[in-house]
Write a protein that holds these residues in place. Structure first.
Motif, mmCIF file in Angstrom:
data_model
loop_
_atom_site.group_PDB
_atom_site.id
_atom_site.type_symbol
_atom_site.label_atom_id
_atom_site.label_comp_id
_atom_site.label_asym_id
_atom_site.label_seq_id
_atom_site.Cartn_x
_atom_site.Cartn_y
_atom_site.Cartn_z
ATOM 1 N N GLY A 1 0.810 -1.208 0.000
ATOM 2 C CA GLY A 1 0.000 0.000 0.000
ATOM 3 C C GLY A 1 0.843 1.257 0.000
ATOM 4 O O GLY A 1 0.790 2.055 0.940
ATOM 5 N N GLN A 2 1.640 1.439 -1.030
ATOM 6 C CA GLN A 2 2.419 2.657 -1.253
ATOM 7 C C GLN A 2 1.962 3.241 -2.583
ATOM 8 O O GLN A 2 1.647 2.497 -3.515
ATOM 9 N N ASN A 3 1.960 4.569 -2.688
ATOM 10 C CA ASN A 3 1.293 5.164 -3.850
ATOM 11 C C ASN A 3 1.897 4.742 -5.177
ATOM 12 O O ASN A 3 1.183 4.553 -6.168
ATOM 13 N N GLU B 1 0.575 1.214 -6.093
ATOM 14 C CA GLU B 1 -0.837 1.254 -6.472
ATOM 15 C C GLU B 1 -1.013 1.860 -7.861
ATOM 16 O O GLU B 1 -1.774 1.353 -8.687
ATOM 17 N N SER C 1 -1.103 -1.984 3.822
ATOM 18 C CA SER C 1 -0.709 -0.573 3.848
ATOM 19 C C SER C 1 0.751 -0.401 4.243
ATOM 20 O O SER C 1 1.209 -0.937 5.257
ATOM 21 N N SER D 1 -3.766 6.607 -5.012
ATOM 22 C CA SER D 1 -3.600 6.095 -3.655
ATOM 23 C C SER D 1 -4.767 6.509 -2.752
ATOM 24 O O SER D 1 -5.253 5.707 -1.942
ATOM 25 N N LYS D 2 -5.228 7.726 -2.893
ATOM 26 C CA LYS D 2 -6.383 8.171 -2.096
ATOM 27 C C LYS D 2 -7.615 7.332 -2.412
ATOM 28 O O LYS D 2 -8.401 7.004 -1.525
ATOM 29 N N HIS E 1 -7.217 3.831 -0.787
ATOM 30 C CA HIS E 1 -7.332 3.852 0.674
ATOM 31 C C HIS E 1 -8.629 4.486 1.168
ATOM 32 O O HIS E 1 -8.771 4.756 2.367
ATOM 33 N N GLN F 1 -10.061 7.404 0.656
ATOM 34 C CA GLN F 1 -10.196 8.847 0.876
ATOM 35 C C GLN F 1 -10.973 9.515 -0.256
ATOM 36 O O GLN F 1 -11.508 10.609 -0.081
#
Length: 420
Positions: free
Chosen positions: A188-190, A193, A246, A395-396, A399, A401
């Motif tokens: 889970g690192q941008n 992803e 993550s 990434s948002k 996750h 967001q």
């Protein structure tokens, strides 16, 4: 640890190491900034160290961990600002051009002409290694990101077959889940992803759409229903990761597949270097397939050694590094270990395994067929500010967001507009 303190510590250590190296009396030393710190990457880099040792050059490592290279590039920025240039730094496409525009890169043109780089290095790579008619970087390899890496024993256990479409892939992941195996290994690192999303967009929209959206940055494509569907497909696939994904490093996700704790990883072919380091064999221990729906296309990045404008007494080491990097023998030996394919088109595939041979053939076909595309996630689709904006939005969304595909598309268009 506080992220600011971590980055500051990294920069301080890198600066200290480079400053000492720059003052060293022994000018027969190659100072290399890089982020190759996993087992497979370190093994590949040793090939170059050994080649240079034969030429009488010592090696000064300036490693900065972090698979996407962001921390290394932060450290490099501090080094350049301080005037303590390394002999070379591992760099990606647009970053090379940024430093060349700033006037801090060296000139490898004489070496390039002598070695015939213009005839053997694909034009797509020369776009990033040549600035204002001068060679400023030596391409090390060509990586492609649209791969699936699968544990064969787990695949056999669940009765899986190669997925040809995105829906086939979802069905395969469902089989793994039903068998009690983690279906998808992801960190889970941008950058991880977004690298996976590169493949999803190509699979969902096809080659022409990928080029328009992620290389041409065509706004109609970016805000299209096809992009919305791509985010819908991303939402579908991330449901198959484990709860602890993550922040996980990419090589730890690869290790999950190697050990059989997970079925599949969507990752660039540097993942194969981890399988090789673990003494695993294609078709026996693991399987390599193109991400379903992307056969015939290659989304690429290339590790390059950007060469800085070092003092005259350090240039012999720099020339030796550049010459060794693009020698046929190194291009073969290094990329066999690294998992990538040569940056030269005239290197035979004799020593490569089944996945490597496929990678070389795929690159040749994509290069000739116009389906070789720069990875937006990996710094070859667009300049860094745009790539970072892209990674942030993806990434948002992953996750939670960003709550919907409609909103993700809106934010992607806005973020790219703001970064232009």
């Amino acid at each position: 640890m506080n992220r600011f303190l971590t980055t500051t510590a990294v920069i301080a250590l890198a600066l200290a190491g480079t400053h000492v190296a720059a003052r060293a009396a022994d000018v027969k030393e190659v100072q290399m900034l890089h982020w190759w710190t996993s087992g497979g990457e370190a093994a590949a880099l040793n090939v170059l160290k050994e080649d240079l040792a034969k030429e009488g050059f010592a090696w000064k490592d300036v490693p900065v961990a972090g698979g996407g290279g962001d921390a290394a590039m932060t450290a490099l920025k501090a080094m350049v600002a301080a005037g303590t240039y390394p002999t070379a730094s591992q760099m990606l496409g647009y970053t090379v051009l940024d430093y060349a525009e700033a006037g801090v890169m060296g000139d490898l043109t004489e070496t390039a002409k002598k070695e015939g780089w213009d005839k053997s290095v694909p034009a797509a790579l020369q776009k990033f290694s040549v600035y204002d008619g001068k060679w400023v970087a030596a391409p090390v390899n060509v990586h492609s990101v649209n791969w699936l890496w699968i544990n064969k024993a787990v695949m056999d256990k669940i009765g899986g077959t190669q997925p040809k479409t995105f829906d086939d892939l979802i069905a395969l992941l469902d089989k793994a889940k039903a068998a009690g195996v983690i279906p998808l290994a992801l960190g889970g690192q941008n950058w991880q992803e977004a690298t996976m999303f590169d493949s999803i967009v190509l699979s969902t929209g096809g080659p022409e759409f990928y080029k328009k959206a992620f290389n041409d940055l065509d706004e109609e494509s970016l805000k299209s229903e096809t992009m919305k569907k791509s985010f819908d497909n991303l939402a579908k696939i991330v449901k198959y990761v484990d709860p602890n994904f993550s922040g996980r490093d990419w090589n730890l996700a690869t290790a999950m597949v190697i050990k059989g704790d997970a079925l599949v990883q969507v990752m660039g072919d540097w993942a194969k270097g981890e399988f090789v380091a673990a003494k695993k064999t294609p078709d026996t221990d693991f399987l390599c397939y193109r991400f379903p729906g992307t056969d015939g296309s290659v989304i690429y990045n290339s590790d390059m050694f950007g060469m800085f404008n070092v003092p005259d007494d350090r240039k012999a080491a720099q020339v030796a590094l550049a010459t060794a990097t693009l020698s046929k023998s190194f291009q073969s030996a290094f990329n066999v270990v690294k998992g990538s394919v040569p940056a030269r088109t005239d290197v035979p595939d004799t020593d490569f395994d089944a996945c490597g041979k496929k990678g070389i053939a795929d690159l040749k076909a994509a290069n000739e067929g116009g389906t070789l595309f720069g990875s937006l996630a990996q710094g070859y689709g667009a300049p860094p500010a745009i790539a970072n904006a892209y990674k942030d939005v993806v990434s948002k969304f992953v996750h939670g967001q960003i709550k919907s595909s409609d909103e993700a598309v809106k934010q992607l268009v806005q973020a790219i507009d703001d970064a232009r």
